[in-house]
Scaffold this motif. Structure first.
Motif, PDB file in Angstrom:
ATOM      1  N   TYR A   4       0.844  -1.191   0.000  1.00 40.87           N
ATOM      2  CA  TYR A   4       0.000   0.000   0.000  1.00 40.87           C
ATOM      3  C   TYR A   4       0.882   1.244   0.000  1.00 40.87           C
ATOM      4  CZ  TYR A   4      -3.868  -3.031   1.547  1.00 40.87           C
ATOM      5  OH  TYR A   4      -4.825  -4.004   1.648  1.00 40.87           O
ATOM      6  N   ALA A   5       0.385   2.296  -0.649  1.00 45.78           N
ATOM      7  CA  ALA A   5       1.087   3.572  -0.596  1.00 45.78           C
ATOM      8  C   ALA A   5       0.975   4.166   0.803  1.00 45.78           C
ATOM      9  CB  ALA A   5       0.497   4.537  -1.623  1.00 45.78           C
ATOM     10  N   ALA A   6       2.007   4.914   1.211  1.00 41.84           N
ATOM     11  CA  ALA A   6       2.006   5.591   2.505  1.00 41.84           C
ATOM     12  C   ALA A   6       2.641   6.962   2.316  1.00 41.84           C
ATOM     13  CB  ALA A   6       2.769   4.776   3.545  1.00 41.84           C
ATOM     14  N   ILE A  24       0.408   9.289  -4.869  1.00 43.04           N
ATOM     15  CA  ILE A  24      -0.549   8.208  -4.637  1.00 43.04           C
ATOM     16  C   ILE A  24      -1.057   8.317  -3.201  1.00 43.04           C
ATOM     17  CG2 ILE A  24      -0.925   5.726  -4.708  1.00 43.04           C
ATOM     18  CD1 ILE A  24       1.486   5.489  -6.555  1.00 43.04           C
ATOM     19  N   PRO A  25      -2.356   8.426  -2.975  1.00 42.83           N
ATOM     20  CA  PRO A  25      -2.890   8.578  -1.615  1.00 42.83           C
ATOM     21  C   PRO A  25      -2.565   7.375  -0.727  1.00 42.83           C
ATOM     22  CG  PRO A  25      -4.544   9.145  -3.264  1.00 42.83           C
ATOM     23  CD  PRO A  25      -3.410   8.518  -4.001  1.00 42.83           C
ATOM     24  N   THR A  26      -2.464   7.635   0.561  1.00 45.47           N
ATOM     25  CA  THR A  26      -2.214   6.581   1.544  1.00 45.47           C
ATOM     26  C   THR A  26      -3.286   5.501   1.467  1.00 45.47           C
ATOM     27  OG1 THR A  26      -1.049   8.057   3.058  1.00 45.47           O
ATOM     28  CG2 THR A  26      -2.077   6.116   4.024  1.00 45.47           C
ATOM     29  N   ASP A  27      -2.865   4.252   1.628  1.00 39.26           N
ATOM     30  CA  ASP A  27      -3.718   3.058   1.633  1.00 39.26           C
ATOM     31  C   ASP A  27      -4.242   2.687   0.250  1.00 39.26           C
ATOM     32  OD1 ASP A  27      -3.374   2.551   4.326  1.00 39.26           O
ATOM     33  OD2 ASP A  27      -5.132   3.714   4.927  1.00 39.26           O
ATOM     34  N   THR A  28      -3.667   3.287  -0.792  1.00 40.39           N
ATOM     35  CA  THR A  28      -3.966   2.837  -2.153  1.00 40.39           C
ATOM     36  C   THR A  28      -3.126   1.594  -2.460  1.00 40.39           C
ATOM     37  OG1 THR A  28      -4.392   5.096  -2.886  1.00 40.39           O
ATOM     38  CG2 THR A  28      -3.909   3.472  -4.589  1.00 40.39           C
ATOM     39  N   VAL A  29      -3.771   0.556  -2.970  1.00 34.00           N
ATOM     40  CA  VAL A  29      -3.032  -0.653  -3.333  1.00 34.00           C
ATOM     41  C   VAL A  29      -2.121  -0.346  -4.511  1.00 34.00           C
ATOM     42  CG1 VAL A  29      -3.211  -3.031  -4.138  1.00 34.00           C
ATOM     43  CG2 VAL A  29      -4.859  -2.165  -2.470  1.00 34.00           C
ATOM     44  N   GLY A  63       4.535  -2.595 -10.648  1.00 35.55           N
ATOM     45  CA  GLY A  63       5.566  -1.692 -11.147  1.00 35.55           C
ATOM     46  C   GLY A  63       5.750  -0.443 -10.301  1.00 35.55           C
ATOM     47  N   GLN A  64       4.827  -0.198  -9.379  1.00 36.80           N
ATOM     48  CA  GLN A  64       4.916   0.995  -8.538  1.00 36.80           C
ATOM     49  C   GLN A  64       5.665   0.761  -7.232  1.00 36.80           C
ATOM     50  OE1 GLN A  64       0.629   1.634  -8.267  1.00 36.80           O
ATOM     51  NE2 GLN A  64       0.805   3.466  -9.545  1.00 36.80           N
ATOM     52  N   VAL A  65       5.775  -0.472  -6.809  1.00 37.22           N
ATOM     53  CA  VAL A  65       6.268  -0.773  -5.458  1.00 37.22           C
ATOM     54  C   VAL A  65       7.680  -0.242  -5.244  1.00 37.22           C
ATOM     55  CG1 VAL A  65       6.814  -2.612  -3.821  1.00 37.22           C
ATOM     56  CG2 VAL A  65       4.766  -2.782  -5.263  1.00 37.22           C
ATOM     57  N   ASP A  66       8.596  -0.573  -6.132  1.00 38.15           N
ATOM     58  CA  ASP A  66       9.999  -0.217  -5.918  1.00 38.15           C
ATOM     59  C   ASP A  66      10.303   1.243  -6.243  1.00 38.15           C
ATOM     60  OD1 ASP A  66      10.361  -2.784  -5.138  1.00 38.15           O
ATOM     61  OD2 ASP A  66      11.428  -3.448  -6.934  1.00 38.15           O
ATOM     62  N   ARG A  67       9.275   2.019  -6.620  1.00 38.39           N
ATOM     63  CA  ARG A  67       9.467   3.446  -6.863  1.00 38.39           C
ATOM     64  C   ARG A  67       9.013   4.311  -5.684  1.00 38.39           C
ATOM     65  NH1 ARG A  67       7.283   2.383 -12.218  1.00 38.39           N
ATOM     66  NH2 ARG A  67       5.442   3.641 -11.718  1.00 38.39           N
TER      67      ARG A  67
END
Length: 242
Positions: free
Chosen positions: A96-98, A108-113, A117-121
């Motif tokens: 999740y984004a934080a 990306i808002p908090t708690d967005t899954v 491809g977004q995780v390591d950025r």
């Protein structure tokens, strides 16, 4: 008076004196040596006794407990201009984004899954097991720090002061459970839910560098504590920075 009557009178007099002595002995105060003296509780004490009540907490959410033997097979990378870190997370957990604290901004808002491809950025993110509610369960948070000044020990001290201020409203439930040169363990009541929470933090510096550039934390319920400790330690065993 005959001789027999005189003898009877003398005997009655002696018995009367003996009985009086026995009565006098019975009404005298006595002391008994019964071993070590022990305090006797007052029936109605004149000084009130301060009885501390057990802290009250809202009930935990209903969700399976964090097991202490999860496989940490998924590997991710997190980086900034100061360091690049690789770390392991439990297999199958959802990222999740934080968003960082204000005034920083995030796209990306908090708690967005997050998509794969977004995780390591991300500069900061949270991992939870699939299907778990976003509040009240257990989680793992990872953040890369733009820190050029504070070493690991200073980060520990700063976090303790900040957490004490943050938890001022529930100070009677807040406690530092453990502190090491690189980690700190907290217990507190989360607001506004008033649930009892356990939150452990640790910091890492790239080998040969004094400044801490990676922060990791886990949080959960009291029933999750064994799993939190296992996850906390195994993350440290696998984290690698350059």
């Amino acid at each position: 008076m005959s001789m027999r009557g005189l003898v009877v009178a003398l005997l009655c007099g002696l018995l009367g004196l003996g009985g009086g002595a026995l009565v006098a002995y019975a009404v005298q105060p006595h002391t008994h040596d019964a071993g070590s003296p022990r305090p006797v509780g007052a029936v109605s004490p004149s000084v009130p006794i301060d009885v501390r009540r057990s802290p009250s907490h809202a009930p935990d959410i209903t969700y399976p407990t964090l097991p202490p033997d999860l496989p940490l097979q998924t590997v991710h990378t997190i980086k900034n201009r100061l360091a690049t870190w690789t770390y392991h997370v439990p297999e199958g957990w959802t990222p999740y984004a934080a968003c960082p604290p204000a005034p920083a901004t995030c796209k990306i808002p908090t708690d967005t899954v997050l998509k794969p491809g977004q995780v390591d950025r991300q500069r900061q993110l949270v991992f939870r097991p699939p299907g778990e509610p976003t509040l009240g369960g257990y989680l793992m948070r990872v953040a890369v720090l733009d820190n050029t000044l504070s070493n690991v020990g200073q980060m520990v001290a700063t976090k303790i002061v900040g957490f004490e201020q943050q938890q001022a409203a529930t100070r009677e439930h807040f406690k530092v459970l453990k502190q090491t040169p690189y980690s700190v363990y907290f217990r507190y009541n989360a607001l506004p839910s008033n649930r009892l929470r356990y939150n452990y933090f640790q910091w890492f510096a790239v080998p040969g560098q004094p400044n801490a550039t990676l922060e990791m934390s886990v949080a959960g319920r009291q029933s999750d504590v064994p799993g939190l400790k296992a996850l906390f330690n195994r993350f440290a065993d696998n984290a690698s920075g350059s």
